[in-house]
Design a protein around this motif. Sequence first.
Motif, PDB file in Angstrom:
ATOM      1  N   ILE A  21       0.831  -1.203   0.000  1.00 48.18           N
ATOM      2  CA  ILE A  21       0.000   0.000   0.000  1.00 48.18           C
ATOM      3  C   ILE A  21       0.868   1.257   0.000  1.00 48.18           C
ATOM      4  O   ILE A  21       0.505   2.264  -0.615  1.00 48.18           O
ATOM      5  CB  ILE A  21      -0.989  -0.032   1.177  1.00 48.18           C
ATOM      6  N   LEU A  22       2.029   1.194   0.632  1.00 44.68           N
ATOM      7  CA  LEU A  22       2.957   2.329   0.605  1.00 44.68           C
ATOM      8  C   LEU A  22       3.338   2.669  -0.829  1.00 44.68           C
ATOM      9  O   LEU A  22       3.209   3.812  -1.264  1.00 44.68           O
ATOM     10  CB  LEU A  22       4.211   2.018   1.426  1.00 44.68           C
ATOM     11  N   VAL A  23       3.774   1.672  -1.581  1.00 41.02           N
ATOM     12  CA  VAL A  23       4.226   1.911  -2.955  1.00 41.02           C
ATOM     13  C   VAL A  23       3.065   2.334  -3.846  1.00 41.02           C
ATOM     14  O   VAL A  23       3.139   3.358  -4.539  1.00 41.02           O
ATOM     15  CB  VAL A  23       4.930   0.654  -3.513  1.00 41.02           C
ATOM     16  N   VAL A  24       1.984   1.570  -3.819  1.00 41.46           N
ATOM     17  CA  VAL A  24       0.844   1.865  -4.695  1.00 41.46           C
ATOM     18  C   VAL A  24       0.216   3.210  -4.321  1.00 41.46           C
ATOM     19  O   VAL A  24      -0.106   4.016  -5.200  1.00 41.46           O
ATOM     20  CB  VAL A  24      -0.201   0.722  -4.629  1.00 41.46           C
ATOM     21  N   GLY A  25       0.078   3.483  -3.028  1.00 40.03           N
ATOM     22  CA  GLY A  25      -0.517   4.734  -2.578  1.00 40.03           C
ATOM     23  C   GLY A  25       0.313   5.951  -2.966  1.00 40.03           C
ATOM     24  O   GLY A  25      -0.227   6.958  -3.419  1.00 40.03           O
ATOM     25  N   LEU A  26       1.631   5.841  -2.802  1.00 33.21           N
ATOM     26  CA  LEU A  26       2.487   6.981  -3.157  1.00 33.21           C
ATOM     27  C   LEU A  26       2.530   7.216  -4.667  1.00 33.21           C
ATOM     28  O   LEU A  26       2.504   8.368  -5.117  1.00 33.21           O
ATOM     29  CB  LEU A  26       3.892   6.781  -2.602  1.00 33.21           C
ATOM     30  N   VAL A  27       2.584   6.139  -5.448  1.00 31.52           N
ATOM     31  CA  VAL A  27       2.570   6.293  -6.908  1.00 31.52           C
ATOM     32  C   VAL A  27       1.256   6.943  -7.346  1.00 31.52           C
ATOM     33  O   VAL A  27       1.251   7.869  -8.165  1.00 31.52           O
ATOM     34  CB  VAL A  27       2.795   4.933  -7.615  1.00 31.52           C
ATOM     35  N   SER A  28       0.153   6.472  -6.792  1.00 32.00           N
ATOM     36  CA  SER A  28      -1.149   7.047  -7.134  1.00 32.00           C
ATOM     37  C   SER A  28      -1.212   8.526  -6.754  1.00 32.00           C
ATOM     38  O   SER A  28      -1.683   9.362  -7.538  1.00 32.00           O
ATOM     39  CB  SER A  28      -2.266   6.284  -6.418  1.00 32.00           C
ATOM     40  N   THR A  29      -0.720   8.852  -5.573  1.00 31.11           N
ATOM     41  CA  THR A  29      -0.738  10.248  -5.126  1.00 31.11           C
ATOM     42  C   THR A  29       0.088  11.138  -6.041  1.00 31.11           C
ATOM     43  O   THR A  29      -0.350  12.229  -6.427  1.00 31.11           O
ATOM     44  CB  THR A  29      -0.228  10.343  -3.674  1.00 31.11           C
ATOM     45  N   VAL A  30       1.277  10.680  -6.410  1.00 28.05           N
ATOM     46  CA  VAL A  30       2.143  11.478  -7.287  1.00 28.05           C
ATOM     47  C   VAL A  30       1.490  11.681  -8.656  1.00 28.05           C
ATOM     48  O   VAL A  30       1.495  12.795  -9.196  1.00 28.05           O
ATOM     49  CB  VAL A  30       3.534  10.821  -7.416  1.00 28.05           C
ATOM     50  N   LEU A  31       0.909  10.623  -9.215  1.00 28.75           N
ATOM     51  CA  LEU A  31       0.244  10.742 -10.515  1.00 28.75           C
ATOM     52  C   LEU A  31      -0.926  11.720 -10.455  1.00 28.75           C
ATOM     53  O   LEU A  31      -1.079  12.580 -11.337  1.00 28.75           O
ATOM     54  CB  LEU A  31      -0.248   9.370 -10.990  1.00 28.75           C
TER      55      LEU A  31
END
Length: 117
Positions: A8-18
């Motif tokens: 969730i850390l990786v997916v959440g941060l990537v989603s937030t940046v996008l």
Amino acid sequence: MDAYFWIILVVGLVSTVLCLGAGILKKAPNDVTLLSVVAVEVALVVYLVGSIVRVIAGEPIAGEAWEFWGYMATAMLLPPAAIYWAILERTRWSNFVLAAVGVTALVMAARMNQIWY
């Protein structure tokens, strides 16, 4: 911290940046931003299934179970609500709402991890 948190850390941060990037560039919500939030929901579903399997296998939740499942339910409701918002209001500001989902899911996953252990 368990593997579910890191996912969730990786997916959440990537989603937030996008989503933040699309909002800053004044773009309306598009397939990339919406699908990134769908990916957060998928990661949360994986967390949910893994948690159910762990409970059935006999691994206890160290904290209050109702609190853990409450966080889980709330975290899982956020992505569909944000996507619904973004579909109804196709402005750049919806991307900022979508961006909040990734960070919020991350914080809630961290708290669920604390409750579990």
